[in-house]
Write a protein that holds these residues in place. Structure first.
Motif, PDB file in Angstrom:
ATOM      1  N   PHE A   1      40.288  25.238  18.997  1.00  0.00           N
ATOM      2  CA  PHE A   1      41.316  24.329  19.551  1.00  0.00           C
ATOM      3  C   PHE A   1      42.384  24.250  18.383  1.00  0.00           C
ATOM      4  O   PHE A   1      42.544  23.429  17.496  1.00  0.00           O
ATOM      5  CB  PHE A   1      40.970  22.982  19.721  1.00  0.00           C
ATOM      6  CG  PHE A   1      39.846  22.809  20.954  1.00  0.00           C
ATOM      7  CD1 PHE A   1      40.166  22.933  22.098  1.00  0.00           C
ATOM      8  CD2 PHE A   1      38.369  22.793  20.420  1.00  0.00           C
ATOM      9  CE1 PHE A   1      39.318  22.797  23.239  1.00  0.00           C
ATOM     10  CE2 PHE A   1      37.608  22.674  21.479  1.00  0.00           C
ATOM     11  CZ  PHE A   1      37.831  22.706  22.918  1.00  0.00           C
ATOM     12  N   PRO A   2      43.409  25.315  18.321  1.00  0.00           N
ATOM     13  CA  PRO A   2      44.216  25.468  16.960  1.00  0.00           C
ATOM     14  C   PRO A   2      45.456  24.499  17.303  1.00  0.00           C
ATOM     15  O   PRO A   2      45.872  24.393  18.355  1.00  0.00           O
ATOM     16  CB  PRO A   2      44.666  26.921  17.331  1.00  0.00           C
ATOM     17  CG  PRO A   2      44.032  27.535  18.248  1.00  0.00           C
ATOM     18  CD  PRO A   2      43.525  26.546  18.984  1.00  0.00           C
ATOM     19  N   PRO A   3      46.133  23.882  16.227  1.00  0.00           N
ATOM     20  CA  PRO A   3      47.211  23.114  16.284  1.00  0.00           C
ATOM     21  C   PRO A   3      48.038  24.109  16.732  1.00  0.00           C
ATOM     22  O   PRO A   3      48.442  25.216  16.337  1.00  0.00           O
ATOM     23  CB  PRO A   3      47.367  22.415  14.942  1.00  0.00           C
ATOM     24  CG  PRO A   3      46.398  23.522  14.173  1.00  0.00           C
ATOM     25  CD  PRO A   3      45.436  24.061  14.732  1.00  0.00           C
ATOM     26  N   GLY A   4      49.085  23.484  17.391  1.00  0.00           N
ATOM     27  CA  GLY A   4      50.358  24.552  18.126  1.00  0.00           C
ATOM     28  C   GLY A   4      50.378  25.496  18.656  1.00  0.00           C
ATOM     29  O   GLY A   4      51.002  26.406  18.933  1.00  0.00           O
ATOM     30  N   ALA A   5      48.960  25.819  19.476  1.00  0.00           N
ATOM     31  CA  ALA A   5      48.760  26.876  20.236  1.00  0.00           C
ATOM     32  C   ALA A   5      47.502  26.610  21.130  1.00  0.00           C
ATOM     33  O   ALA A   5      47.006  25.356  21.144  1.00  0.00           O
ATOM     34  CB  ALA A   5      48.145  27.989  19.298  1.00  0.00           C
ATOM     35  N   GLU A   6      47.534  27.257  22.241  1.00  0.00           N
ATOM     36  CA  GLU A   6      46.751  27.370  23.319  1.00  0.00           C
ATOM     37  C   GLU A   6      45.283  27.483  22.693  1.00  0.00           C
ATOM     38  O   GLU A   6      44.901  27.928  22.000  1.00  0.00           O
ATOM     39  CB  GLU A   6      47.074  27.915  24.573  1.00  0.00           C
ATOM     40  CG  GLU A   6      48.038  27.641  25.361  1.00  0.00           C
ATOM     41  CD  GLU A   6      48.224  26.270  25.792  1.00  0.00           C
ATOM     42  OE1 GLU A   6      47.124  25.667  26.478  1.00  0.00           O
ATOM     43  OE2 GLU A   6      49.112  25.334  25.534  1.00  0.00           O
ATOM     44  N   ARG A   7      44.237  26.698  23.524  1.00  0.00           N
ATOM     45  CA  ARG A   7      42.828  27.082  23.239  1.00  0.00           C
ATOM     46  C   ARG A   7      42.480  28.324  23.145  1.00  0.00           C
ATOM     47  O   ARG A   7      43.033  29.132  24.094  1.00  0.00           O
ATOM     48  CB  ARG A   7      41.885  26.090  24.030  1.00  0.00           C
ATOM     49  CG  ARG A   7      41.828  26.394  25.526  1.00  0.00           C
ATOM     50  CD  ARG A   7      41.253  25.426  26.480  1.00  0.00           C
ATOM     51  NE  ARG A   7      39.728  25.800  26.287  1.00  0.00           N
ATOM     52  CZ  ARG A   7      38.699  24.982  26.679  1.00  0.00           C
ATOM     53  NH1 ARG A   7      39.148  23.588  27.334  1.00  0.00           N
ATOM     54  NH2 ARG A   7      37.356  25.355  26.642  1.00  0.00           N
ATOM     55  N   TYR A  42      38.974  19.527   9.489  1.00  0.00           N
ATOM     56  CA  TYR A  42      38.273  20.098  10.646  1.00  0.00           C
ATOM     57  C   TYR A  42      37.105  19.363  11.167  1.00  0.00           C
ATOM     58  O   TYR A  42      36.512  18.605  10.221  1.00  0.00           O
ATOM     59  CB  TYR A  42      38.153  21.629  10.680  1.00  0.00           C
ATOM     60  CG  TYR A  42      36.856  21.974   9.640  1.00  0.00           C
ATOM     61  CD1 TYR A  42      35.653  22.082   9.919  1.00  0.00           C
ATOM     62  CD2 TYR A  42      37.561  22.368   8.236  1.00  0.00           C
ATOM     63  CE1 TYR A  42      34.445  22.233   8.744  1.00  0.00           C
ATOM     64  CE2 TYR A  42      36.403  22.516   7.414  1.00  0.00           C
ATOM     65  CZ  TYR A  42      35.139  22.612   7.762  1.00  0.00           C
ATOM     66  OH  TYR A  42      34.080  23.152   6.730  1.00  0.00           O
ATOM     67  N   ASP A  53      35.665  24.261  17.539  1.00  0.00           N
ATOM     68  CA  ASP A  53      36.299  24.293  16.225  1.00  0.00           C
ATOM     69  C   ASP A  53      37.732  23.843  16.534  1.00  0.00           C
ATOM     70  O   ASP A  53      38.506  24.257  17.112  1.00  0.00           O
ATOM     71  CB  ASP A  53      36.339  25.809  15.810  1.00  0.00           C
ATOM     72  CG  ASP A  53      36.766  25.949  14.019  1.00  0.00           C
ATOM     73  OD1 ASP A  53      37.060  24.792  13.688  1.00  0.00           O
ATOM     74  OD2 ASP A  53      36.961  26.953  13.824  1.00  0.00           O
ATOM     75  N   ILE A  54      38.029  22.501  15.768  1.00  0.00           N
ATOM     76  CA  ILE A  54      39.227  22.122  16.052  1.00  0.00           C
ATOM     77  C   ILE A  54      39.764  21.623  14.494  1.00  0.00           C
ATOM     78  O   ILE A  54      38.836  21.384  13.747  1.00  0.00           O
ATOM     79  CB  ILE A  54      39.354  21.149  16.795  1.00  0.00           C
ATOM     80  CG1 ILE A  54      41.072  20.332  17.118  1.00  0.00           C
ATOM     81  CG2 ILE A  54      38.430  19.689  16.389  1.00  0.00           C
ATOM     82  CD1 ILE A  54      40.950  19.332  18.035  1.00  0.00           C
ATOM     83  N   TRP A  55      41.006  21.763  14.284  1.00  0.00           N
ATOM     84  CA  TRP A  55      41.533  21.600  12.960  1.00  0.00           C
ATOM     85  C   TRP A  55      42.915  20.920  12.955  1.00  0.00           C
ATOM     86  O   TRP A  55      43.478  21.130  13.862  1.00  0.00           O
ATOM     87  CB  TRP A  55      41.485  22.592  11.790  1.00  0.00           C
ATOM     88  CG  TRP A  55      42.142  23.771  12.121  1.00  0.00           C
ATOM     89  CD1 TRP A  55      43.509  24.255  11.308  1.00  0.00           C
ATOM     90  CD2 TRP A  55      41.986  25.019  13.000  1.00  0.00           C
ATOM     91  NE1 TRP A  55      43.994  25.194  12.225  1.00  0.00           N
ATOM     92  CE2 TRP A  55      42.933  25.676  13.155  1.00  0.00           C
ATOM     93  CE3 TRP A  55      40.825  25.213  13.942  1.00  0.00           C
ATOM     94  CZ2 TRP A  55      43.174  26.880  13.842  1.00  0.00           C
ATOM     95  CZ3 TRP A  55      41.103  26.467  14.609  1.00  0.00           C
ATOM     96  CH2 TRP A  55      41.937  27.207  14.672  1.00  0.00           C
ATOM     97  N   ASN A  56      43.257  20.223  12.084  1.00  0.00           N
ATOM     98  CA  ASN A  56      44.813  20.162  11.595  1.00  0.00           C
ATOM     99  C   ASN A  56      45.322  19.997  10.150  1.00  0.00           C
ATOM    100  O   ASN A  56      44.254  20.264   9.337  1.00  0.00           O
ATOM    101  CB  ASN A  56      45.269  18.616  12.477  1.00  0.00           C
ATOM    102  CG  ASN A  56      44.201  17.492  11.866  1.00  0.00           C
ATOM    103  OD1 ASN A  56      44.243  17.425  10.741  1.00  0.00           O
ATOM    104  ND2 ASN A  56      44.047  16.583  12.667  1.00  0.00           N
TER     105      ASN A  56
END
Lengths: 143, 143
Positions: free
Chosen positions: B57-63, B122, B138-141
């Motif tokens: 799940f990237p910031p600023g982009a689709e999964r 993350y 996996d998600i981060w900011n």
């Protein structure tokens, strides 16, 4: 005999169903409470959904540790006029008293040129405290 | 008698130690492999650390769904010259074959006016597949 078979069938099926659906159902209910608390600007009610030692990892800001700091953080967002149009799980993976929720939200953020719709995703680690599930670790980002 | 007591003490202490340290030790080792794969631009090695049906799940982009799409995603970041200065867990909460990792990273991102240091946090949901732990969600900011 028919009755005995039925009882055995229930005995086998019920626990598996309860284990599978229980955290997800709780998490879905609490997510509805989360949206209600947020959209009525009730920071105390929102903070009570988190564990006492919960942590937020907000984008663009330092981590927020503990329920009272979390209340202050969300109160800031609510006082800025933000509203949650949508928030909810896309997937829940749970083992025992711990669950990982993957979710999606749509946030209305008032700006100089009107309201911006912000779409985001999150992972929350939930912890069961007795019969209550609580948000324990909370991270999100926006598209 | 002394020997018997020692054996009992080992019998009680060993399993608890193994259960507590096992996922964290694996996750720490794999995080070192993650940094090595990233910094040598080895997208295939990096992707192998994820489960076959993992999601980013990237910031600023689709999964990003699935190991081969994840390889492509990270290869793009590596080809843009990004390097991981640091990456690692600050906390791991595990139950059975599932673990939630909270972590922190420092990324060097080349820009027009030199290299920018980006600090981020993350959450990764890990899944054990046999004896191997794999990044599963996996998600981060970034700060």
């Amino acid at each position: 005999m028919k009755i005995l078979v039925s009882i055995f069938a229930l005995g086998i099926l019920l626990p598996a169903t309860l284990v599978a659906s229980e955290p997800r159902a709780h998490i879905d209910d609490i997510s509805v409470e989360f949206v209600t608390a947020f959209n009525t600007g009730d920071g105390a009610a929102l903070a009570r959904l988190y564990s006492e030692d919960a942590t937020l990892f907000p984008p663009g800001a330092e981590r927020v540790d503990g329920r009272s700091a979390i209340q202050k953080f969300w109160q800031g967002a609510m006082d800025a006029g933000m509203k949650l149009d949508e928030l909810g799980a896309t997937e829940v993976i749970s083992r025992g008293d711990i669950a990982g929720e993957m979710g999606r939200f749509v946030l209305s953020v008032p700006g100089d040129s009107g309201v911006n719709k912000v779409i985001g995703e999150y992972i929350v680690i939930w912890k069961r405290d007795g019969h209550t599930w609580q948000l324990h670790r909370d991270i999100w980002n926006t598209k």
